[in-house]
Scaffold this motif. Structure first.
Motif, PDB file in Angstrom:
ATOM      1  N   ASP A  55      27.525  45.714  75.994  1.00  0.00           N
ATOM      2  CA  ASP A  55      28.578  44.977  76.712  1.00  0.00           C
ATOM      3  C   ASP A  55      28.013  44.244  77.926  1.00  0.00           C
ATOM      4  O   ASP A  55      28.390  43.099  78.204  1.00  0.00           O
ATOM      5  N   ILE A  58      26.135  41.172  76.757  1.00  0.00           N
ATOM      6  CA  ILE A  58      27.070  40.102  76.390  1.00  0.00           C
ATOM      7  C   ILE A  58      27.645  39.453  77.640  1.00  0.00           C
ATOM      8  O   ILE A  58      27.767  38.222  77.727  1.00  0.00           O
ATOM      9  N   ASN A  75      32.821  41.394  69.761  1.00  0.00           N
ATOM     10  CA  ASN A  75      33.188  40.165  70.466  1.00  0.00           C
ATOM     11  C   ASN A  75      33.096  39.013  69.471  1.00  0.00           C
ATOM     12  O   ASN A  75      32.024  38.755  68.908  1.00  0.00           O
ATOM     13  N   LYS A  77      32.846  35.955  69.784  1.00  0.00           N
ATOM     14  CA  LYS A  77      31.965  34.838  70.149  1.00  0.00           C
ATOM     15  C   LYS A  77      30.479  35.203  70.013  1.00  0.00           C
ATOM     16  O   LYS A  77      29.613  34.367  70.275  1.00  0.00           O
TER      17      LYS A  77
END
Length: 487
Positions: A55, A58, A75, A77
């Motif tokens: 996380d 990202i 996610n 994206k």
């Protein structure tokens, strides 16, 4: 920029979520270093699991995540690539990202418990003196021709390693001599590299905090030779009982070196004193400034590798005779009053015994040998009593002191070492936790002609205590104190 699909070539992929048809700027396995549009590889380490920082990676801009386990929440994206072994995949990615640099020069890996730094550094110095463009990857320093690059560990991580090799290729290096640690082999840092040669020095008690058993340690070292390609050559120490084991399953052509057993490259020690060694190598006599039987093995291995790579045996021997000892490896200093100081990296039982045996073989018997010995913290504890026992056996005075205690209590480390001191040796053994005070004590007690060995840290210019590296250079402190006691 590199296309992810291209750099994944050769890796074992279990699942892709999103796409691999994207370009990325860099490969990163530390979430704190991630920049926008980077690929982050989640590595499961001995202490930290990179999956816990996906996380954060990202949030810092990672567009592709390579992992062994998918996060519960994905996610939309971000692209995810799930693999069997993230360590192995990182090695493949790094090799491809930097356009397979190890295939563009001749990479020689040297592995074993002791002698890796000396062998690789002497090879580098030999080739530089012969005017051949060359790189070095070692515990002490990395080099690209005459440019020095600081190093953090014996073998760099896969990304740094391939980047460094690519820079060597760019600089025109024809060869690179590289230390290959057991940790690096086990973690697949070197798994995707193309080696032109592999060399085995020896294997003794070491790193059992990491490998758990000696059998596993041997297996990991052997894996390096198992992975050598058929167009490479492998050279092993014929005098080490595990030397033949290393080459059992290699596809590379095999050769041997040794002082005792039958070998293709054979040496004999003719003279051994504090001025250096006189050797006979395959029938040709050679003088070298290096000292000790263990260096006879190192020099012989250097000669054998160079002979296999470039030929010109007489020129190789001539240049070897000009080479000086490697930093922190039996570094020799003699004070104006005649006290001899030796600083050596010996931090394994075998290495310490080799150094002390060398001193025993050279000394006259009329001098006192002071040995300062410590053991590093957060490392293999089982060798601590053995190190002290060896120090007792070959020294007239033994001072047990702090090495790099890291997060351990140095006094507890010394207590564990003391269990190896037999009752008959109590009188000649003292404990001084402060390393500088230990060196000072030896210097104050030494008479002209006496010998002081400071073992364990060698080339290191620091002492690591509770996560902090303090300036500490054994050789400089020894010189300063001997000068003070001369006045």
């Amino acid at each position: 920029m590199k296309n992810v699909r291209d750099i994944l070539y050769g890796s074992s992929i279990k699942e892709v979520v999103g796409t691999t048809a994207v370009d990325i700027n860099a490969l990163v396995f530390d979430s704190r270093a991630v920049m926008p549009n980077d690929l982050f590889v989640a590595i499961k380490g001995a202490v930290v699991d990179g999956h816990d920082f996906i996380d954060k990676a990202i949030a810092n801009g990672a567009s592709v995540i390579v992992c062994e386990e998918k996060p519960k929440e994905l996610n939309g994206k971000v692209n995810y690539v799930v693999v069997d072994d993230a360590h192995k995949t990182l090695s493949v990615l790094a090799n491809n990202f930097y356009d397979q640099p190890s295939k563009k020069l001749k990479l020689v890996g040297v592995t074993g418990t002791n002698g890796k730094t000396t062998t690789t550094t002497l090879l580098y110095n030999l080739f530089m003196k012969m005017g051949i463009p060359v790189g070095l990857i070692s515990t002490v320093v990395n080099r690209i021709n005459d440019v020095a690059i600081p190093t953090e560990r014996t073998t760099p991580d896969a990304v740094s390693l391939n980047k460094l090799l690519a820079e060597m290729v760019e600089a025109g290096c024809e060869y690179c001599f590289m230390e290959v640690s057991s940790h690096a082999i086990h973690q697949n840092r070197t798994g995707s590299l193309h080696f032109a040669a592999g060399a085995f020095t020896n294997i003794t008690h070491e790193h059992l905090d990491y490998h758990k058993t000696f059998k596993e340690y041997i297996h990991v070292k052997k894996k390096f030779f198992d992975q050598l390609p058929a167009d490479a050559f492998a050279i092993t120490n014929a005098d080490d009982k595990n030397g033949e084991v290393m080459l059992q399953n290699t596809k590379a052509s095999k050769t041997t070196y040794g002082l005792k057993n039958v070998a293709e490259y054979k040496a004999k020690v003719l003279e051994n004193n504090f001025s250096g060694l006189v050797l006979s190598i395959n029938g040709t006599e050679l003088y070298t400034q290096l000292i000790g039987d263990f260096n006879a093995y190192n020099i012989l291995l250097v000669y054998a590798i160079a002979d296999r790579l470039v030929g010109e045996p007489l020129e190789i021997l001539r240049v070897i005779s000009e080479l000086k000892s490697v930093e922190g490896r039996f570094e020799y200093y003699k004070s104006d009053t005649g006290v001899i100081g030796i600083v050596d990296y010996a931090h394994t039982p075998d290495a310490l015994e080799n150094v002390l045996k060398t001193i025993k073989n050279i000394r006259t018997g009329n001098e006192t040998v002071f040995s300062l010995v410590g053991c590093g913290g957060d490392r293999d504890k089982t060798k601590r009593p053995t190190m002290a026992a060896i120090g007792c056996e070959y020294s007239d005075k033994l001072i047990l002191t702090s090495d790099n205690p890291r997060t351990e209590d140095p006094e507890k480390i010394i207590e564990e070492m003391m269990t190896g001191v037999g009752g008959e040796h109590f009188k000649k053994t003292i404990s001084i936790t402060n390393r500088k005070e230990a060196i000072k004590t030896a210097c104050s007690m030494a008479e002209p002609g006496d010998i002081i060995l400071i073992a364990g840290k060698g080339h290191e210019t620091y002492q690591e205590i509770n996560g902090v590296k303090h300036d500490f250079d054994d050789l400089e402190i020894l010189k300063d104190l001997l000068i003070k006691f001369e006045k």
